[in-house]
Design a protein around this motif. Structure first.
Motif, PDB file in Angstrom:
ATOM      1  N   GLY A  15       0.349  -1.598  -0.098  1.00  0.00           N
ATOM      2  CA  GLY A  15       0.330  -0.074   0.223  1.00  0.00           C
ATOM      3  C   GLY A  15       0.686   1.488  -0.576  1.00  0.00           C
ATOM      4  O   GLY A  15       0.537   2.141   0.671  1.00  0.00           O
ATOM      5  N   PRO A  17       3.106   4.187  -2.737  1.00  0.00           N
ATOM      6  CA  PRO A  17       2.595   4.827  -4.254  1.00  0.00           C
ATOM      7  C   PRO A  17       2.305   4.204  -4.879  1.00  0.00           C
ATOM      8  O   PRO A  17       0.949   4.586  -5.556  1.00  0.00           O
ATOM      9  CB  PRO A  17       3.776   5.501  -3.587  1.00  0.00           C
ATOM     10  CG  PRO A  17       4.590   6.101  -2.971  1.00  0.00           C
ATOM     11  CD  PRO A  17       4.564   4.928  -2.220  1.00  0.00           C
ATOM     12  N   ALA A  18       2.584   2.127  -5.392  1.00  0.00           N
ATOM     13  CA  ALA A  18       2.605   2.144  -6.350  1.00  0.00           C
ATOM     14  C   ALA A  18       1.668   1.580  -6.299  1.00  0.00           C
ATOM     15  O   ALA A  18       0.422   1.500  -6.859  1.00  0.00           O
ATOM     16  CB  ALA A  18       3.688   0.844  -6.303  1.00  0.00           C
ATOM     17  N   PHE A  55      -3.637  -5.266   0.370  1.00  0.00           N
ATOM     18  CA  PHE A  55      -3.166  -6.061   1.283  1.00  0.00           C
ATOM     19  C   PHE A  55      -2.082  -5.317   1.749  1.00  0.00           C
ATOM     20  O   PHE A  55      -0.387  -4.717   0.630  1.00  0.00           O
ATOM     21  CB  PHE A  55      -2.759  -7.612   1.622  1.00  0.00           C
ATOM     22  CG  PHE A  55      -3.611  -8.643   1.151  1.00  0.00           C
ATOM     23  CD1 PHE A  55      -4.091  -9.156   1.452  1.00  0.00           C
ATOM     24  CD2 PHE A  55      -3.911  -8.639  -0.076  1.00  0.00           C
ATOM     25  CE1 PHE A  55      -5.454 -10.037   1.620  1.00  0.00           C
ATOM     26  CE2 PHE A  55      -5.487  -9.478  -0.845  1.00  0.00           C
ATOM     27  CZ  PHE A  55      -5.864 -10.282   0.438  1.00  0.00           C
ATOM     28  N   GLY A  62       0.947   4.241   1.906  1.00  0.00           N
ATOM     29  CA  GLY A  62       2.282   4.788   3.041  1.00  0.00           C
ATOM     30  C   GLY A  62       3.266   4.732   2.188  1.00  0.00           C
ATOM     31  O   GLY A  62       4.280   5.244   1.629  1.00  0.00           O
ATOM     32  N   GLY A  63       3.375   3.193   2.595  1.00  0.00           N
ATOM     33  CA  GLY A  63       4.821   2.618   2.237  1.00  0.00           C
ATOM     34  C   GLY A  63       5.753   2.876   3.130  1.00  0.00           C
ATOM     35  O   GLY A  63       5.885   3.280   4.345  1.00  0.00           O
ATOM     36  N   VAL A 131      13.868   5.714   4.926  1.00  0.00           N
ATOM     37  CA  VAL A 131      13.443   7.497   4.436  1.00  0.00           C
ATOM     38  C   VAL A 131      12.819   7.995   5.937  1.00  0.00           C
ATOM     39  O   VAL A 131      12.443   6.895   7.277  1.00  0.00           O
ATOM     40  CB  VAL A 131      11.611   7.518   4.204  1.00  0.00           C
ATOM     41  CG1 VAL A 131      10.833   9.178   4.297  1.00  0.00           C
ATOM     42  CG2 VAL A 131      11.363   7.262   2.764  1.00  0.00           C
ATOM     43  N   THR A 137      13.276  15.093   0.244  1.00  0.00           N
ATOM     44  CA  THR A 137      13.341  14.162  -1.404  1.00  0.00           C
ATOM     45  C   THR A 137      14.748  14.667  -1.772  1.00  0.00           C
ATOM     46  O   THR A 137      14.838  15.595  -1.653  1.00  0.00           O
ATOM     47  CB  THR A 137      12.489  14.866  -2.076  1.00  0.00           C
ATOM     48  OG1 THR A 137      11.579  15.821  -1.990  1.00  0.00           O
ATOM     49  CG2 THR A 137      10.769  13.716  -1.076  1.00  0.00           C
ATOM     50  N   MET A 144       6.545  13.626  -8.079  1.00  0.00           N
ATOM     51  CA  MET A 144       5.979  12.817  -6.655  1.00  0.00           C
ATOM     52  C   MET A 144       5.034  13.035  -6.386  1.00  0.00           C
ATOM     53  O   MET A 144       4.587  13.122  -5.374  1.00  0.00           O
ATOM     54  CB  MET A 144       7.361  13.198  -5.176  1.00  0.00           C
ATOM     55  CG  MET A 144       8.960  12.933  -5.523  1.00  0.00           C
ATOM     56  SD  MET A 144       9.704  12.636  -4.125  1.00  0.00           S
ATOM     57  CE  MET A 144       9.235  11.428  -3.188  1.00  0.00           C
ATOM     58  N   SER A 190      -0.007  -9.779   5.343  1.00  0.00           N
ATOM     59  CA  SER A 190       1.322  -9.718   5.108  1.00  0.00           C
ATOM     60  C   SER A 190       0.452 -10.730   4.091  1.00  0.00           C
ATOM     61  O   SER A 190       0.814 -11.847   4.503  1.00  0.00           O
ATOM     62  CB  SER A 190       2.590  -9.984   5.861  1.00  0.00           C
ATOM     63  OG  SER A 190       3.661 -10.265   5.575  1.00  0.00           O
ATOM     64  N   TYR A 363      19.372  -2.098  -2.347  1.00  0.00           N
ATOM     65  CA  TYR A 363      18.403  -3.406  -2.174  1.00  0.00           C
ATOM     66  C   TYR A 363      18.197  -3.976  -3.378  1.00  0.00           C
ATOM     67  O   TYR A 363      18.665  -4.015  -4.205  1.00  0.00           O
ATOM     68  CB  TYR A 363      16.687  -2.639  -1.947  1.00  0.00           C
ATOM     69  CG  TYR A 363      17.081  -1.285  -1.287  1.00  0.00           C
ATOM     70  CD1 TYR A 363      16.742  -1.739  -0.007  1.00  0.00           C
ATOM     71  CD2 TYR A 363      17.295  -0.189  -1.680  1.00  0.00           C
ATOM     72  CE1 TYR A 363      16.946  -1.081   1.370  1.00  0.00           C
ATOM     73  CE2 TYR A 363      17.414   0.895  -0.725  1.00  0.00           C
ATOM     74  CZ  TYR A 363      16.693   0.611   0.455  1.00  0.00           C
ATOM     75  OH  TYR A 363      17.018   1.660   1.763  1.00  0.00           O
ATOM     76  N   GLY A 400       5.386  -1.289  -9.595  1.00  0.00           N
ATOM     77  CA  GLY A 400       6.141  -0.621  -8.694  1.00  0.00           C
ATOM     78  C   GLY A 400       7.471   0.130  -8.667  1.00  0.00           C
ATOM     79  O   GLY A 400       7.937  -0.255  -9.916  1.00  0.00           O
TER      80      GLY A 400
END
Ligand SMILES: Cc1cc2nc3c(=O)[nH]c(=O)nc-3n(C[C@H](O)[C@H](O)[C@H](O)COP(=O)(O)OP(=O)(O)OC[C@H]3O[C@@H](n4cnc5c(N)ncnc54)[C@H](O)[C@@H]3O)c2cc1C
Length: 517
Positions: A15, A17-18, A55, A62-63, A131, A137, A144, A190, A363, A400
């Protein structure tokens, strides 16, 4: 004309931005293949997709920009692994064991309930947001925000076209509220496994409730269940840290419990770096220079900030900042020297006495809920045509952060709009052969210079998607084709100005980034 799509029930995993963008896109696509994106009252349109669930394993939307996780210490410092396992996502990440007795008889209303004590593997979910509280940013606000819901572009005088982390959080919360999106979300939920059985995607979900969070007890109640969907959207972000295999890393970690060794994503407040006497950054890209600034002000000579990199930074501004006075740039590390709190670099030079080692090494692109077995039987499941549609099955898509460039919400929008067009039945993807050829062509593109280059981003990521959009869906970049529009240029200038202001002690990187007017 109305088309009855076979895709009725859709799961969105994540959940951020993507995921938010994908949800908005789907609910704004109508049965007659039109896009009503940006419209807040949907009561007069017949939606193409009847049932959508997002989910989200955290407590809210907001991720990475979710307020609830920005200030929480959830990550371990560094896993204690055998050296050959450090660079493997499946070793660094702890995947929950799916209960053996779970079947589709367990549903959300009648889940399999398990109560257990928290154990030390829970932290290897790497749930911290990369973050941190005072982050600003590195991409202009204009890129954004979703193209159909622009905010006033200049929110904060000190940041020019940029924003603080809270600005992004507030913006995303506002989108969720304005479009009434919360009702589609299931929080603390999850997705642990996804597989296709008889034409349906079967998701195994683990809902977590903390029943007692006292340190002595810490009881976790889990509710496991399965649910079937027609299609699945992957929007799980990129949060599993990548650690390169560097000789004697394990011994270095074991010998030096007092050294602050961590991944850049696990730092809650970079102020901690200012207190360290001698700091080594491993990695020379954006996430390294972003943190380097907070090690200052400190004496520039002799330098006590070291940055080890394996290649020249792609972006000139990153090079300018990382090579500025007081920072010593070194080659790749050959191995650690555990008993001297040091390292030997590949050029043969040695530095010792570090009290902080920061892995700014990026990552993994990891989708833990697709099992090894599924991927063995569907080897091209994670090859995404147009960066979005799985080559194995077009009812599995990725919308995403699936590449190495920053998110750029307009780019995310592009993926979701094409998915809405194809899944509603009004647009048809090219043949498998053409899809394969597109994917192969992508592999030959080696020179990616994208950060802030709006024209290249749209050409590489969005242009090919436009023909699959539902009717009436606007171009997410609004037709912009300039390479570096004013906002993008000012963004880079502002990042550099703030870097030197913090470095020279003119600002402390806190407070000044709050909204001033
Ligand atoms: C320090 C830092 C600075 C950044 N700065 C910028 C910037 O300035 N500009 C920019 O454009 N981008 C920036 N980014 C990139 C950032 O990734 C994007 O802005 C954006 O958050 C990507 O959105 P997403 O939805 O793909 O992923 P995320 O924001 O990571 O969201 C993914 C969501 O999926 C959930 N999830 C994961 N797995 C599961 C599961 N199995 N089941 C249920 N839920 C799950 C997670 O809890 C999370 O909420 C930055 C990233 C970092 C780390």
């Amino acid at each position: 004309m109305t088309i009855e799509t076979q895709i009725k029930k859709i799961a969105i995993i994540g959940g951020g931005p993507a995921g938010i963008g994908a949800l908005n896109e789907l609910i704004h696509t109508s049965k007659d293949g039109k896009s009503y994106i940006g419209v807040k009252d949907l009561s007069s349109n017949e939606q193409a997709f009847g049932d959508i669930v997002v989910f989200e394993k955290n407590s809210s939307t907001g991720g990475l920009w979710n307020k609830d996780i920005i200030e929480k210490a959830l990550d371990p410092q560094l896993p204690n692994l055998e050296l050959e396992n450090y660079d493997k996502a499946e070793e660094v990440y702890y995947k929950y064991k799916i209960p053996e007795n779970i079947t589709n008889e367990y549903s959300i209303d009648k889940p399999l309930a398990i109560s257990r004590k928290k154990n030390n593997t829970d932290i290897y979910q790497w749930s911290n947001s990369g973050v941190y509280k005072d982050l600003f940013t590195n991409v202009a606000t204009k890129y954004m925000t979703f193209s159909y819901d622009k905010v006033v572009p200049r929110l904060n005088r000190a940041l020019g076209p940029l924003q603080s982390a809270w600005d992004v959080t507030n913006y995303l919360e506002k989108v969720v509220k304005d479009y009434d999106l919360k009702k589609y979300f299931r929080f603390y939920s999850s997705v642990e496994n996804v597989e296709k059985i008889n034409d349906k995607w079967v998701l195994t979900v683990r809902k977590q409730v903390i029943a007692d969070d006292t340190e002595e007890k810490f009881i976790i109640n889990e509710e496991w269940y399965q649910e079937k969907f027609d299609a699945v959207i992957i929007a799980n972000g990129k949060t599993i840290p990548y650690f390169p295999k560097i000789g004697l890393l394990k011994e270095f970690v074991e010998t030096n419990p007092d050294i602050y060794i961590t991944h850049s994503k696990s730092i809650l407040d970079p102020e901690i770096l200012h207190e360290k006497k001698k700091v080594l950054f491993i990695g020379g890209s954006i996430s390294a220079v972003d943190l380097v600034q907070y090690t200052f002000p400190r004496p520039l000579n002799p330098s006590t900030v070291f940055l080890s990199r394996n290649s020249l930074p792609t972006y000139q501004w990153v090079k300018n900042l990382s090579e500025s006075e007081g920072i010593t740039v070194k080659t790749r590390i050959r191995n650690f020297i555990p008993d001297k709190q040091g390292v030997e670099f590949e050029d043969g030079s040695i530095e010792t006495g570090f009290d902080a080692v920061i892995f700014a090494t990026g990552y993994h692109q990891y989708v833990p809920f697709l099992s090894k077995e599924y991927l063995k039987n569907h080897p091209r499941a994670l090859d995404f045509y147009l960066h979005s549609f799985s080559l194995e099955d077009e009812t599995l898509v990725n919308v995403g952060y699936n590449t190495d460039i920053t998110a750029f919400f307009n780019r995310l929008e592009g993926y979701s709009a094409a998915v809405a067009g194809v899944w509603s039945g009004f647009k048809t993807l090219k043949s498998k052969k053409d899809q394969e050829a597109w994917i192969e062509r992508q592999k030959t593109i080696t020179n990616k210079v994208f950060h802030q280059d709006v024209s290249q981003i749209r050409k590489e990521y969005v242009d090919d998607l436009l023909e699959f959009f539902p009717e009436g869906r606007n171009d997410p970049f609004g037709g912009e084709r300039t390479s570096f529009p004013t906002d993008a240029v000012e963004a880079i200038d502002t990042i550099q100005k703030i870097f030197f202001d913090i470095k020279e002690g003119k600002v402390d990187g806190k407070g000044v980034f709050e909204v001033l007017e």
